[in-house]
Design a protein around this motif. Structure first.
Motif, mmCIF file in Angstrom:
data_model
loop_
_atom_site.group_PDB
_atom_site.id
_atom_site.type_symbol
_atom_site.label_atom_id
_atom_site.label_comp_id
_atom_site.label_asym_id
_atom_site.label_seq_id
_atom_site.Cartn_x
_atom_site.Cartn_y
_atom_site.Cartn_z
ATOM 1 N N ILE A 143 0.825 -1.209 0.000
ATOM 2 C CA ILE A 143 0.000 0.000 0.000
ATOM 3 C C ILE A 143 0.862 1.264 0.000
ATOM 4 O O ILE A 143 0.430 2.336 0.435
ATOM 5 C CB ILE A 143 -0.981 0.028 1.198
ATOM 6 C CG1 ILE A 143 -0.220 -0.167 2.527
ATOM 7 C CG2 ILE A 143 -2.066 -1.027 1.052
ATOM 8 C CD1 ILE A 143 -1.023 0.248 3.745
ATOM 9 N N ILE A 144 2.092 1.153 -0.487
ATOM 10 C CA ILE A 144 2.941 2.342 -0.559
ATOM 11 C C ILE A 144 2.419 3.245 -1.673
ATOM 12 O O ILE A 144 1.737 2.768 -2.598
ATOM 13 C CB ILE A 144 4.416 1.936 -0.826
ATOM 14 C CG1 ILE A 144 5.386 3.060 -0.397
ATOM 15 C CG2 ILE A 144 4.634 1.564 -2.299
ATOM 16 C CD1 ILE A 144 6.839 2.622 -0.324
ATOM 17 N N ARG A 145 2.694 4.542 -1.571
ATOM 18 C CA ARG A 145 2.260 5.464 -2.631
ATOM 19 C C ARG A 145 2.871 5.037 -3.962
ATOM 20 O O ARG A 145 4.022 4.580 -4.016
ATOM 21 C CB ARG A 145 2.612 6.905 -2.281
ATOM 22 C CG ARG A 145 4.098 7.173 -2.198
ATOM 23 C CD ARG A 145 4.424 8.542 -1.672
ATOM 24 N NE ARG A 145 3.936 9.583 -2.563
ATOM 25 C CZ ARG A 145 4.028 10.887 -2.299
ATOM 26 N NH1 ARG A 145 4.608 11.285 -1.158
ATOM 27 N NH2 ARG A 145 3.569 11.773 -3.138
ATOM 28 N N GLU A 146 2.108 5.209 -5.004
ATOM 29 C CA GLU A 146 2.468 4.663 -6.310
ATOM 30 C C GLU A 146 3.854 5.133 -6.782
ATOM 31 O O GLU A 146 4.624 4.357 -7.345
ATOM 32 C CB GLU A 146 1.387 5.069 -7.327
ATOM 33 C CG GLU A 146 1.199 4.102 -8.463
ATOM 34 C CD GLU A 146 1.137 2.636 -8.054
ATOM 35 O OE1 GLU A 146 0.399 2.286 -7.121
ATOM 36 O OE2 GLU A 146 1.861 1.832 -8.693
ATOM 37 N N GLU A 147 4.187 6.404 -6.521
ATOM 38 C CA GLU A 147 5.453 6.974 -7.044
ATOM 39 C C GLU A 147 6.673 6.242 -6.498
ATOM 40 O O GLU A 147 7.761 6.342 -7.054
ATOM 41 C CB GLU A 147 5.568 8.454 -6.667
ATOM 42 C CG GLU A 147 4.464 9.335 -7.206
ATOM 43 C CD GLU A 147 3.341 9.529 -6.206
ATOM 44 O OE1 GLU A 147 3.012 8.574 -5.452
ATOM 45 O OE2 GLU A 147 2.771 10.639 -6.179
ATOM 46 N N ALA A 148 6.524 5.494 -5.389
ATOM 47 C CA ALA A 148 7.676 4.792 -4.805
ATOM 48 C C ALA A 148 8.209 3.734 -5.759
ATOM 49 O O ALA A 148 9.367 3.340 -5.667
ATOM 50 C CB ALA A 148 7.281 4.145 -3.480
ATOM 51 N N ASP A 160 5.786 7.150 1.960
ATOM 52 C CA ASP A 160 4.457 7.281 2.577
ATOM 53 C C ASP A 160 3.492 6.181 2.142
ATOM 54 O O ASP A 160 3.561 5.697 1.011
ATOM 55 C CB ASP A 160 3.818 8.629 2.196
ATOM 56 C CG ASP A 160 4.338 9.780 3.049
ATOM 57 O OD1 ASP A 160 5.155 9.532 3.959
ATOM 58 O OD2 ASP A 160 3.917 10.929 2.796
ATOM 59 N N ILE A 161 2.587 5.861 3.033
ATOM 60 C CA ILE A 161 1.488 4.944 2.708
ATOM 61 C C ILE A 161 0.434 5.712 1.915
ATOM 62 O O ILE A 161 0.150 6.884 2.203
ATOM 63 C CB ILE A 161 0.890 4.349 4.011
ATOM 64 C CG1 ILE A 161 1.798 3.195 4.483
ATOM 65 C CG2 ILE A 161 -0.560 3.885 3.824
ATOM 66 C CD1 ILE A 161 1.325 2.494 5.726
ATOM 67 N N VAL A 185 10.010 2.506 8.451
ATOM 68 C CA VAL A 185 10.647 3.835 8.439
ATOM 69 C C VAL A 185 12.162 3.649 8.528
ATOM 70 O O VAL A 185 12.640 3.210 9.536
ATOM 71 C CB VAL A 185 10.147 4.681 9.624
ATOM 72 C CG1 VAL A 185 8.720 5.117 9.437
ATOM 73 C CG2 VAL A 185 10.238 3.919 10.958
ATOM 74 N N THR A 186 12.896 3.910 7.509
ATOM 75 C CA THR A 186 12.580 4.255 6.127
ATOM 76 C C THR A 186 12.281 2.974 5.338
ATOM 77 O O THR A 186 12.417 1.882 5.893
ATOM 78 C CB THR A 186 13.793 4.928 5.459
ATOM 79 O OG1 THR A 186 14.913 3.987 5.510
ATOM 80 C CG2 THR A 186 14.270 6.157 6.208
ATOM 81 N N VAL A 187 11.907 3.120 4.055
ATOM 82 C CA VAL A 187 11.581 1.964 3.238
ATOM 83 C C VAL A 187 12.825 1.501 2.476
ATOM 84 O O VAL A 187 13.241 2.124 1.499
ATOM 85 C CB VAL A 187 10.446 2.281 2.250
ATOM 86 C CG1 VAL A 187 10.018 1.009 1.526
ATOM 87 C CG2 VAL A 187 9.277 2.918 2.968
ATOM 88 N N ASN A 188 13.375 0.425 2.951
ATOM 89 C CA ASN A 188 14.630 -0.101 2.410
ATOM 90 C C ASN A 188 14.546 -0.317 0.900
ATOM 91 O O ASN A 188 15.308 0.252 0.114
ATOM 92 C CB ASN A 188 14.956 -1.413 3.146
ATOM 93 C CG ASN A 188 16.343 -1.935 2.846
ATOM 94 O OD1 ASN A 188 16.993 -1.513 1.904
ATOM 95 N ND2 ASN A 188 16.812 -2.861 3.653
ATOM 96 N N LEU A 189 13.600 -1.150 0.489
ATOM 97 C CA LEU A 189 13.573 -1.567 -0.917
ATOM 98 C C LEU A 189 13.108 -0.474 -1.875
ATOM 99 O O LEU A 189 13.261 -0.608 -3.090
ATOM 100 C CB LEU A 189 12.728 -2.834 -1.098
ATOM 101 C CG LEU A 189 13.279 -4.116 -0.456
ATOM 102 C CD1 LEU A 189 12.672 -5.350 -1.079
ATOM 103 C CD2 LEU A 189 14.792 -4.196 -0.527
ATOM 104 N N ALA A 190 12.534 0.595 -1.344
ATOM 105 C CA ALA A 190 12.168 1.713 -2.216
ATOM 106 C C ALA A 190 13.360 2.648 -2.405
ATOM 107 O O ALA A 190 13.267 3.654 -3.093
ATOM 108 C CB ALA A 190 10.986 2.473 -1.638
ATOM 109 N N PRO A 194 12.072 7.971 3.109
ATOM 110 C CA PRO A 194 11.418 8.238 4.395
ATOM 111 C C PRO A 194 9.904 8.366 4.306
ATOM 112 O O PRO A 194 9.328 8.555 3.240
ATOM 113 C CB PRO A 194 12.031 9.574 4.812
ATOM 114 C CG PRO A 194 12.400 10.243 3.536
ATOM 115 C CD PRO A 194 12.750 9.153 2.561
ATOM 116 N N VAL A 195 9.281 8.279 5.486
ATOM 117 C CA VAL A 195 7.847 8.467 5.660
ATOM 118 C C VAL A 195 7.669 9.745 6.479
ATOM 119 O O VAL A 195 8.404 9.974 7.438
ATOM 120 C CB VAL A 195 7.241 7.261 6.425
ATOM 121 C CG1 VAL A 195 5.755 7.463 6.674
ATOM 122 C CG2 VAL A 195 7.502 5.967 5.670
#
Ligand SMILES: *Cc1c(COP(=O)(O)O)cnc(C)c1O
Length: 461
Positions: A143-148, A160-161, A185-190, A194-195
């Motif tokens: 459910i991460i924001r699409e741009e990630a 961000d979610i 927090v933070t998203v490793n694979l993205a 940060p969130v």
């Protein structure tokens, strides 16, 4: 180099470890023997090791002194008390379950908080986290924001979610069928993205309305706090400690890999707010890790972690940490090398899709790029793409992540800016003859977490 933009190392060096580069013929032999998997290269053949920032940290003199104060009693170690106090103070959670590392905490949390068939939404997945969720019958939903998923989308809080995705899932499946929200927090694979605090707060409000719990993967929470201080309106004058406390005020608990933001070599924990859940977790820790007062760690390791956690919240430390990573990213960007933007907290991610446009994703471009970089320079990096994503357990098909990346991960307090120059030079040189990077195929493919031990061979198309 502008020392105001990139402050000098906020430490002086007391102990050194010699590194050296083996020659080209040797590097070619080594990578072939390693099955073109950088995880299988012997450390002594590596020149600059950017495989991971996990457990590769340099400890401070205070932490080493703390190691000598290890209380190795089987039960009731004073170091546990110290760690517990530190976690209570920095995270604001009353209950602490120590574990041997982060995945130990993930195992226990997944067992106590997931019922088979329940959904576990998260802002992208992490390998071991998803493994334990699925092993306990959970169904992961991104459910991460699409741009990630877009390597080139330059946004301040790309981790961000997407609240609409979360709300849609709750409506679709029903709140009772959601085990909890897993917020990293933070998203490793993205790309270490940060969130924002605004997003954490909104997720809390939404889940509160539906009675759903939220657990943070706090592994790189200090890096996340730095980005909030740097980028989120109203937080410029807050301390890292104040920001951390607000972050965790929006969570019911957190899993932590001490090997990252606690600046130690081994360790981890699960921190909880709810007493009932804590009692269940404590029953499991004895089975999988050890007594609830050590959980797989030596007393000295808990002491080093308690001290490291406090050091990590020092502004000068975390500022240098994040800016050193950014410095490497800027050098590559200036030279036109495709990277994931913006540069995150712990690593620079090469965008293997744009680096190797001549390779299909099933030909493992990121895996091959990581192997080529080792041959070029003795620099060790890691694939984070289709190989790491594994296969769908039902269909047997590869998961095909949009992000196909090679991660250059910077260990904490280990390398200098000069080493970053050297790494950038190596990547830029390789980029100039990128057509030489060949497709790979599996020779050996393990069933679980295949990236750790898989073997490959190059072939001609
Ligand atoms: C490393 C890591 C973990 C797992 O922690 P270990 O200590 O390696 O078991 C979990 N989540 C994230 C985001 C990580 O980077």
């Amino acid at each position: 180099m502008d020392y105001k933009k990139y402050p000098a190392e906020p430490y002086r060096i007391k102990v050194v470890e010699t590194v050296q580069m083996v020659d080209l013929a040797e590097r070619e032999r080594v990578i072939q023997e390693a099955g073109y998997n950088t995880f299988l290269i012997p450390s002594e053949d590596v020149y600059i090791d950017l495989l991971t920032d996990s457990g590769t940290n340099a400890m401070s003199d205070s932490q080493w002194a703390g190691m000598m104060r290890g209380d190795e009693a089987y039960a009731g170690s004073r170091n546990f008390k110290h760690l517990e106090e530190s976690v209570q103070e920095i995270f604001g959670f009353p209950y602490l379950v120590p574990t041997h590392q982060g995945r130990g905490a993930e195992n226990i949390l997944s067992r106590v908080a997931i019922k088979p068939g329940q959904y576990v939404p998260g802002n992208m997945y992490f390998t071991t986290t998803r493994y334990h969720q699925e092993a306990n019958g959970g169904i992961f939903v991104d459910i991460i924001r699409e741009e990630a998923h877009d390597a080139a989308a330059d946004l301040p809080f790309k981790g961000d979610i997407d609240l609409a995705k979360l709300e849609g899932l709750i409506e679709d499946k029903g709140a009772e069928n959601i085990a909890y929200v897993c917020l990293a927090v933070t998203v490793n694979l993205a790309g270490g993205q940060p969130v924002s605090l605004g997003n954490m707060k909104a997720v809390r409000e939404l889940t509160n309305r539906h009675g759903i719990k939220v657990f943070f993967d706090a592994t790189r929470c200090v890096e996340n706090a730095y980005f909030i201080k740097e980028r989120e309106e109203g937080y410029q004058d807050k301390s890292i400690g104040e920001i951390l406390l607000e972050m965790f005020s929006y969570a019911d608990g957190a899993t932590m890999s001490g090997k990252k933001d606690c600046i130690v070599n081994i360790g981890g924990f699960l921190a909880l707010r709810d007493e009932e859940l804590f009692l269940k977790a404590k029953e499991l820790v004895v089975v999988f890790e050890g007594m609830p007062s050590y959980g797989g760690m030596a007393g000295r390791d808990m002491e080093a972690m308690a001290i490291g956690l406090r050091e990590a919240t020092q502004f000068e430390y975390i500022q240098h940490r994040v800016l050193q990573v950014r410095y490497l990213g800027e050098l590559l960007k200036e030279a036109g090398v495709p990277i994931v933007e913006p540069v995150g907290g712990h690593a620079v991610f090469l965008d293997a899709r744009r680096f190797c446009p001549h390779l299909e994703q099933e030909e493992f471009p990121a895996q091959s790029l990581a192997a080529a970089l080792f041959i070029e320079s003795g620099v060790r990096s890691m694939e984070r793409g289709i190989v790491s994503a594994g296969r769908n357990q039902d269909t047997g098909e590869h998961h095909k992540p949009k992000l196909e990346t090679v991660r250059l991960t910077i260990p904490r307090r280990v390398y200098t800016y000069k080493h970053m120059d050297l790494v950038a030079d190596a990547v830029i040189k390789l980029y100039k003859h990128k057509e030489d990077i060949r497709p790979l195929r599996f020779v050996y493919e393990p069933k679980q977490l295949r990236f750790f031990t898989a073997r490959f061979e190059p072939f001609d198309k």
